[in-house]
Enzyme design. Structure first.
Site, mmCIF file in Angstrom:
data_model
loop_
_atom_site.group_PDB
_atom_site.id
_atom_site.type_symbol
_atom_site.label_atom_id
_atom_site.label_comp_id
_atom_site.label_asym_id
_atom_site.label_seq_id
_atom_site.Cartn_x
_atom_site.Cartn_y
_atom_site.Cartn_z
ATOM 1 N N ASP A 169 0.848 -1.203 0.000
ATOM 2 C CA ASP A 169 0.000 0.000 0.000
ATOM 3 C C ASP A 169 0.877 1.243 0.000
ATOM 4 O OD1 ASP A 169 -2.403 1.410 -0.035
ATOM 5 O OD2 ASP A 169 -2.528 1.506 2.147
ATOM 6 N N ASP A 186 3.156 2.199 8.118
ATOM 7 C CA ASP A 186 1.910 1.443 7.913
ATOM 8 C C ASP A 186 2.171 0.168 7.113
ATOM 9 O OD1 ASP A 186 0.540 3.371 9.307
ATOM 10 O OD2 ASP A 186 -0.114 4.455 7.523
#
Length: 246
Positions: A169, A186
């Protein structure tokens, strides 16, 4: 204030409080000082532990995206999928911690993982004075955008070739910029190379990074597929060399 009340209501349930107490009792945490960010699936707090600033990421149990989590867990041989929501969130936090450690050990520029308790991951704080470093998209001007882009691509390479992971991502929303370097953040969704979606996720990561620097800074476009195929070949050579050594 309203933000603190919202976070307290949605995050500090009994389970999370117990996990925080474990981290305080172990000496991992000394204090929690500030709310850095609050999203649907997690809240990140600034804190202090063992004399240094830390980031405390609390994965929310009640608002977890059950289906999305399973997409990245099923096919990852390190984890056994579960159907219980709380156990799944704990597994998601464990996945983030292990991904961070694997990336950090391979030289990828990520926050150093420090500790984990249930749905809480403690890691190095990127920033200063409880003020987080800006996201790449928030940086108005880079002195040398080509160098920054190449540093990101080099980290994608280390992640793939050395750590055997794909971020999954990666974009200007999941990259921080601090002291002249980009930092990947993340990483819960990062997958092993054996995952059926690993190549398509790698290609998407590369396209997003390359397109961002082309769009904002006018850099000549590097072919994402060509870069991806080069990484696959390099990883295959590494695995072949290791097989020969054994």
């Amino acid at each position: 204030d309203d933000e603190y009340y919202e976070v307290k209501q949605l995050v500090f349930d009994d389970r999370t409080v117990r996990n925080l107490l474990k981290l305080f009792n172990k000496g991992t945490l000394d204090d929690i000082t500030w709310i850095i960010s609050s999203g649907k699936e997690s809240v990140v707090l600034a804190g202090r532990g063992t004399g240094t600033e830390v980031a405390v990421k609390i994965h929310r149990v009640h608002t977890a995206n059950f289906g999305r989590y399973l997409d990245y867990i099923v096919g990852d041989h390190r984890f056994v999928p579960v159907r219980d929501r709380e156990k799944l969130v704990y597994l998601w936090a464990k996945k983030e911690f292990r991904n961070l450690k694997r990336m950090w050990d391979s030289g990828v520029n990520v926050p150093r993982p420090i500790d984990i308790a249930g749905n809480i991951v403690v890691m190095e704080f990127i920033g200063e004075g409880s003020v987080p470093a800006p996201l790449l998209r928030e940086v108005e001007e880079l002195e040398n955008p080509r160098e920054v882009r190449d540093l990101i691509l080099e980290d994608v390479k280390r992640c793939y070739v050395k750590a055997g992971l794909v971020h999954g991502d990666l974009s200007e929303y999941n990259l921080m910029y601090w002291r002249g370097r980009p930092w990947m953040i993340d990483v819960s969704q990062a997958v092993v190379l054996e995952h059926p979606l690993s190549y398509s996720l790698l290609l998407r990561d590369l396209e997003r990074v390359i397109n961002f620097f082309k769009r904002r800074y006018g850099l000549n476009s590097t072919d994402a597929r060509e870069v991806a195929e080069g990484l696959v070949r390099e990883r295959s050579r590494l695995e072949g060399d290791q097989g020969t050594d054994t």
